[in-house]
Design a protein around this motif. Structure first.
Motif, short mmCIF file in Angstrom:
data_model
loop_
_atom_site.label_atom_id
_atom_site.label_comp_id
_atom_site.label_asym_id
_atom_site.label_seq_id
_atom_site.Cartn_x
_atom_site.Cartn_y
_atom_site.Cartn_z
N UNK A 1 41.78 -6.32 -12.33
CA UNK A 1 40.41 -5.94 -12.00
C UNK A 1 40.04 -6.48 -10.62
N UNK A 2 38.96 -5.93 -10.06
CA UNK A 2 38.39 -6.47 -8.83
C UNK A 2 37.32 -7.48 -9.23
N UNK A 3 37.64 -8.75 -9.02
CA UNK A 3 36.69 -9.80 -9.32
C UNK A 3 35.57 -9.84 -8.29
N UNK A 4 34.49 -10.55 -8.63
CA UNK A 4 33.31 -10.54 -7.77
C UNK A 4 32.64 -11.91 -7.81
N UNK A 5 32.12 -12.33 -6.66
CA UNK A 5 31.32 -13.55 -6.56
C UNK A 5 30.30 -13.34 -5.44
N UNK A 6 29.21 -14.12 -5.48
CA UNK A 6 28.16 -13.98 -4.47
C UNK A 6 27.78 -15.35 -3.94
N UNK A 7 27.24 -15.36 -2.72
CA UNK A 7 26.83 -16.60 -2.08
C UNK A 7 25.66 -16.32 -1.14
N UNK A 8 24.77 -17.30 -1.02
CA UNK A 8 23.67 -17.19 -0.07
C UNK A 8 24.04 -17.75 1.30
N UNK B 1 42.06 -10.23 -9.59
CA UNK B 1 41.98 -11.02 -10.82
C UNK B 1 42.45 -10.19 -12.01
N UNK B 2 42.43 -10.81 -13.18
CA UNK B 2 42.76 -10.10 -14.43
C UNK B 2 41.63 -10.31 -15.42
N UNK B 3 41.36 -9.26 -16.18
CA UNK B 3 40.36 -9.33 -17.24
C UNK B 3 40.92 -10.08 -18.45
N UNK B 4 40.07 -10.38 -19.38
CA UNK B 4 40.48 -11.13 -20.58
C UNK B 4 40.95 -10.22 -21.70
N UNK B 5 40.82 -8.92 -21.53
CA UNK B 5 41.21 -7.98 -22.59
C UNK B 5 42.10 -6.88 -22.01
#
Length: 211
Positions: free
Chosen positions: A181-188, A169-173
């Motif tokens: 950047x290395x984006x991140x998400x989580x899931x159950x 991904x890309x950061x906003x700044x």
């Protein structure tokens, strides 16, 4: 030594799954009839091959091709990863690309499921993740030819607390070529995903985009 190739196609990004009996290779490919190798990105399909020894490979039916419009993956299907749910269901997470009205592409993440790693069914509620503008650059920034949010790598939490997804991904700044950047998400449960802030800060490398 080249262990897997398709003489009539370009083959690039790849990932594996191990079902206990065979290894499964998933890969992006596109026909060389396009002539221009840069054109392959918008004609990519997810191919599939199997092996008993990681050396000799037998190509089988493709895992995914781009969907009919309108869909989040009606331009291309790009890199992903495969994991197995505790109930035995295999999940193939992948990047779906679609064209914005101005021609730029938007990348989001969806998944397909399978019981045997051979026949895949798209999740009817795709996409399950998109760039969250609180932390990630979107087309509104007007900087790039794409909205980068792709290449999901999913793995189980080492402490047994659900699942993590890492994302290109890309950061906003930051400077345009330094926002990667290395984006991140989580899931159950692998089905519903919650975006989180990136794990890295901009300014430590280029955007990771092909250009």
């Amino acid at each position: 030594m080249r262990m897997f190739s398709l003489p009539d196609s370009w083959v690039w990004d790849f990932w594996f799954a191990d079902d206990g009996d065979r290894y499964h290779l998933f890969f992006l490919y596109a026909s060389k009839a396009l002539h221009d190798p840069e054109a392959r990105h918008y004609r990519a399909s997810v191919g599939h091959a199997v092996s008993a020894d990681l050396v000799s490979w037998n190509r089988v039916e493709d895992a995914l091709v781009r969907a009919d419009a309108p869909a989040f993956d009606d331009l291309a299907t790009w890199t992903g990863s495969v994991v197995r749910h505790p109930d035995g269901t295999w999940f193939l997470f992948y990047t779906g690309a679609t064209a914005a009205p101005d021609g730029r592409n938007v990348q989001r993440i969806g998944y397909a499921t399978s019981q045997d790693l051979l026949v895949w069914q798209r999740n009817p509620e795709n996409p399950v993740l998109a760039a969250d503008s609180r932390w990630y650059e979107t087309l509104d920034a007007g900087v790039w030819h794409d909205e980068a949010f792709r290449d999901p790598w999913v793995f189980a939490d080492p402490d047994g607390d659900g699942w993590h997804m890492l994302i290109t991904a890309r950061a906003t700044t930051g400077e345009p070529f330094e926002r990667g950047v290395i984006g991140h998400a989580v899931s159950a449960d692998l089905r519903r995903w919650e975006p989180r802030p990136p794990l890295t800060a901009p300014g430590h490398g280029d955007s990771g985009s092909w250009r």
